[in-house]
Design an enzyme around this catalytic site. Structure first.
Site, short mmCIF file in Angstrom:
data_model
loop_
_atom_site.label_atom_id
_atom_site.label_comp_id
_atom_site.label_asym_id
_atom_site.label_seq_id
_atom_site.Cartn_x
_atom_site.Cartn_y
_atom_site.Cartn_z
N SER A 157 40.82 39.52 33.99
CA SER A 157 39.78 38.52 34.27
C SER A 157 38.50 38.78 33.48
O SER A 157 38.13 39.92 33.24
CB SER A 157 39.44 38.53 35.76
OG SER A 157 40.60 38.37 36.53
N SER A 211 39.53 46.18 39.37
CA SER A 211 39.64 47.09 40.53
C SER A 211 39.84 48.52 40.05
O SER A 211 40.62 48.77 39.12
CB SER A 211 40.84 46.70 41.40
OG SER A 211 40.74 45.38 41.83
N GLU A 240 57.04 41.16 40.90
CA GLU A 240 57.22 41.47 42.32
C GLU A 240 57.07 40.20 43.13
O GLU A 240 56.03 39.92 43.71
CB GLU A 240 56.19 42.52 42.75
CG GLU A 240 56.57 43.92 42.39
CD GLU A 240 57.76 44.43 43.20
OE1 GLU A 240 57.70 44.40 44.43
OE2 GLU A 240 58.76 44.83 42.58
N GLU A 271 43.94 27.55 45.59
CA GLU A 271 44.03 26.19 45.06
C GLU A 271 44.97 26.14 43.85
O GLU A 271 45.71 25.17 43.65
CB GLU A 271 42.64 25.67 44.66
CG GLU A 271 41.68 25.46 45.82
CD GLU A 271 41.20 26.76 46.46
OE1 GLU A 271 41.27 27.82 45.80
OE2 GLU A 271 40.80 26.73 47.64
C1 LIG Z 1 39.10 41.79 45.38
C2 LIG Z 1 39.46 41.31 44.00
C3 LIG Z 1 40.12 42.19 43.14
C4 LIG Z 1 40.41 41.77 41.83
N1 LIG Z 1 41.02 42.67 40.97
C5 LIG Z 1 41.24 42.30 39.70
C6 LIG Z 1 41.73 43.26 38.75
O1 LIG Z 1 41.98 44.43 39.09
N2 LIG Z 1 41.92 42.86 37.47
C7 LIG Z 1 41.66 41.57 37.07
O2 LIG Z 1 41.89 41.27 35.90
N3 LIG Z 1 41.16 40.65 37.93
C8 LIG Z 1 40.94 40.99 39.23
N4 LIG Z 1 40.41 40.08 40.11
C9 LIG Z 1 40.05 38.76 39.63
C10 LIG Z 1 40.95 37.64 40.16
O3 LIG Z 1 42.17 37.66 39.49
C11 LIG Z 1 40.18 36.34 39.95
O4 LIG Z 1 39.07 36.37 40.82
C12 LIG Z 1 41.02 35.12 40.29
O5 LIG Z 1 42.05 34.96 39.35
C13 LIG Z 1 40.16 33.84 40.29
O6 LIG Z 1 39.41 33.72 39.12
P1 LIG Z 1 37.82 33.51 39.15
O7 LIG Z 1 37.22 34.54 40.05
O8 LIG Z 1 37.34 33.46 37.75
O9 LIG Z 1 37.61 32.13 39.86
P2 LIG Z 1 37.78 30.69 39.19
O10 LIG Z 1 39.06 30.64 38.42
O11 LIG Z 1 36.53 30.32 38.49
O12 LIG Z 1 37.95 29.81 40.49
C14 LIG Z 1 36.83 29.42 41.29
C15 LIG Z 1 37.33 28.44 42.33
O13 LIG Z 1 37.85 27.28 41.68
C16 LIG Z 1 39.19 27.05 42.07
N5 LIG Z 1 39.97 26.58 40.93
C17 LIG Z 1 40.08 27.15 39.71
N6 LIG Z 1 40.90 26.43 38.92
C18 LIG Z 1 41.33 25.38 39.66
C19 LIG Z 1 42.19 24.28 39.39
N7 LIG Z 1 42.81 24.14 38.22
N8 LIG Z 1 42.41 23.37 40.40
C20 LIG Z 1 41.81 23.53 41.61
N9 LIG Z 1 40.97 24.54 41.90
C21 LIG Z 1 40.74 25.47 40.95
C22 LIG Z 1 39.72 28.39 42.55
O14 LIG Z 1 40.76 28.24 43.49
C23 LIG Z 1 38.48 29.00 43.18
O15 LIG Z 1 38.32 28.55 44.49
C24 LIG Z 1 40.11 40.47 41.41
C25 LIG Z 1 39.44 39.59 42.29
C26 LIG Z 1 39.11 40.01 43.57
C27 LIG Z 1 38.39 39.06 44.47
#
Ligand SMILES: Cc1cc2nc3c(=O)[nH]c(=O)nc-3n(C[C@H](O)[C@H](O)[C@H](O)COP(=O)(O)OP(=O)(O)OC[C@H]3O[C@@H](n4cnc5c(N)ncnc54)[C@H](O)[C@@H]3O)c2cc1C
Length: 400
Positions: free
Chosen positions: A129, A161, A244, A387
């Site tokens: 991410s 993480s 998985e 979502e």
């Molecule tokens: C506790 C935790 C641990 C994590 N650990 C890791 C890690 O170790 N390595 C890593 O790489 N990442 C990690 N992540 C990141 C995680 O993979 C991302 O937070 C997740 O994929 C969502 O991306 P974003 O935060 O950029 O949110 P966004 O993608 O910006 O999404 C924001 C909101 O918009 C909604 N949304 C986005 N796209 C759409 C769509 N097309 N249609 C409808 N709704 C949509 C989402 O559902 C969300 O509610 C971690 C996140 C958390 C919270």
């Protein structure tokens, strides 16, 4: 379909249970129980103990140190792990990176990395991410440019993480900005102490600093650390996330934490009656229990079909939605059971098993409950936001 376990499977369960009883150090079980204080060193040590028994990565092919257990046996194993408050596997290495290395890595990469993942000697973090690329990973911008026999990496990851506790990271980087976004990504591994990598912790609502930002400033990584072919990072990342299938249900976590919620509610009283015996609370428990049973049967149904060729992507997304919502419900049930006791939880992150000053008179299971409850608000985000999972279901199952 018959979900009875065979006598051989039950004998296997007894063997696993006895092994854990005899080998799980009490202080590690205590830390795992008090989620509040998870320690990477515990994971390392426990991973080493499992590996010495030949159980360090049951899902790997036997030639790399895995087992030939059926999916049902792996299920039994995980049930026993969680029941005993043993730590899970050193997941990023054993379950995320290793399958990619086994499928696509070079012989050198396999022999260099797999043994140390298996025995817990080296820890890993996942850097996919970025600030502008989470759900839509294909737009990520961290760039890796080949100069001689090194890639020079510049950019930023976020939400990584355990980055600070990890020896190595595996990263998705853009090696070709001129092609379709997905085609320009590659999969590369780097030591976390490589010059130019800077890690900044992010404090989260649960009071911990497990998440991090990772900055790359002209980081030189040997070309030999690129996994597989350049431009294939997207394919490998999808393979990794696909590996998985049933883990997304967090079944074992959910079962264990429902059990804890019930134990807590058995120790708390409302109007002289055990909380668990009050109609209001027992109704809540029954509802969660019924939904969890349904989730368990869905997981078992998939495990029983492991040899079939069905496209299960929509089912897996459904499991992720139900499993993550269940994580929130079982941890919320614990907070409901604790009532005002749930309010205090942030102090004393250094508490140890023998510390008598730690919340005297409190039920032991209360420790960490609030912190975990708060952390699990993110369960519907990490591993693929809810979502986005719904979009996948709509596309694959309903065709819209
Ligand atoms: C506790 C935790 C641990 C994590 N650990 C890791 C890690 O170790 N390595 C890593 O790489 N990442 C990690 N992540 C990141 C995680 O993979 C991302 O937070 C997740 O994929 C969502 O991306 P974003 O935060 O950029 O949110 P966004 O993608 O910006 O999404 C924001 C909101 O918009 C909604 N949304 C986005 N796209 C759409 C769509 N097309 N249609 C409808 N709704 C949509 C989402 O559902 C969300 O509610 C971690 C996140 C958390 C919270």
């Amino acid at each position: 379909m018959n979900f009875e376990f065979s006598p051989e499977d039950e004998a296997f369960r007894a063997e696993v249970r006895e092994f854990i009883r005899a080998n799980l150090p009490a202080e590690i079980a205590c830390d795992a129980r008090r989620w509040f204080n998870p320690k990477v060193d515990n994971y390392r040590r426990w991973q080493g103990i499992l590996a010495a028994r030949g159980w360090g990565a049951p899902h790997w092919p036997p030639e790399y140190g895995g087992t030939d257990w059926s999916a049902i046996r792996r299920h039994i194993f995980m049930e026993e792990i969680y029941k005993a408050d043993a730590p899970d596997f050193f997941w990023q290495g054993t379950h995320m990176l290793a399958p990619v290395l086994i499928a696509f890595g070079s012989a050198d990469q396999k022999s260099r990395f797999l043994p140390k993942i298996l025995n817990g000697e080296e820890s890993w973090c996942q850097g996919f991410s970025e600030p502008g690329a989470g759900s839509d990973l294909a737009t990520l911008r961290t760039a890796a440019k080949l100069e001689g026999d090194h890639y020079i990496i510049n950019g930023q990851k976020i939400w990584t993480s355990d980055a600070r506790e990890s020896d190595w990271g595996f990263f998705l980087v853009r090696t070709d900005p001129t092609v379709k976004p997905q085609r320009g990504l590659s999969f590369i591994v780097a030591r976390m102490d490589t010059p130019g990598i800077r890690i900044r912790p992010i404090r989260t609502i649960d009071g911990r600093e497990e998440l991090n930002e990772v900055f790359f400033d002209n980081v030189r990584v040997p070309q030999a650390q690129l996994v597989g072919e350049p431009g294939m990072g997207w394919t490998y990342a999808k393979y990794l996330l696909d590996k998985e299938r049933t883990a997304s249900a967090f079944l074992y976590f959910n079962k264990r934490h429902l059990q804890k919620a019930k134990a807590l509610a058995s120790e708390q009283f409302a109007g002289g009656v055990r909380l668990i015996d009050t109609p209001a609370f027992s109704r809540k428990v029954a509802r969660v229990e019924a939904d969890l049973l349904a989730l368990e049967w869905s997981v078992l149904r998939i495990l029983a079909q492991e040899k079939n060729k069905y496209d299960l992507n929509a089912v897996v997304s459904a499991l992720k939605i139900r499993g993550s919502e269940m994580q929130q419900r079982v941890t919320e049930l614990q907070i409901d059971a604790l009532g005002p006791l749930a309010l205090r939880h942030f102090e004393r992150r250094d508490a140890t098993i023998d510390d008598p000053t730690w919340m005297p008179g409190w039920p032991e299971l209360a420790i960490g409950a609030s912190s975990l409850f708060l952390f699990e608000r993110a369960a519907t985000i990490y591993g693929g936001a809810r979502e986005v999972q719904k979009n996948i279901i709509a596309k694959l199952a309903i065709g819209s």
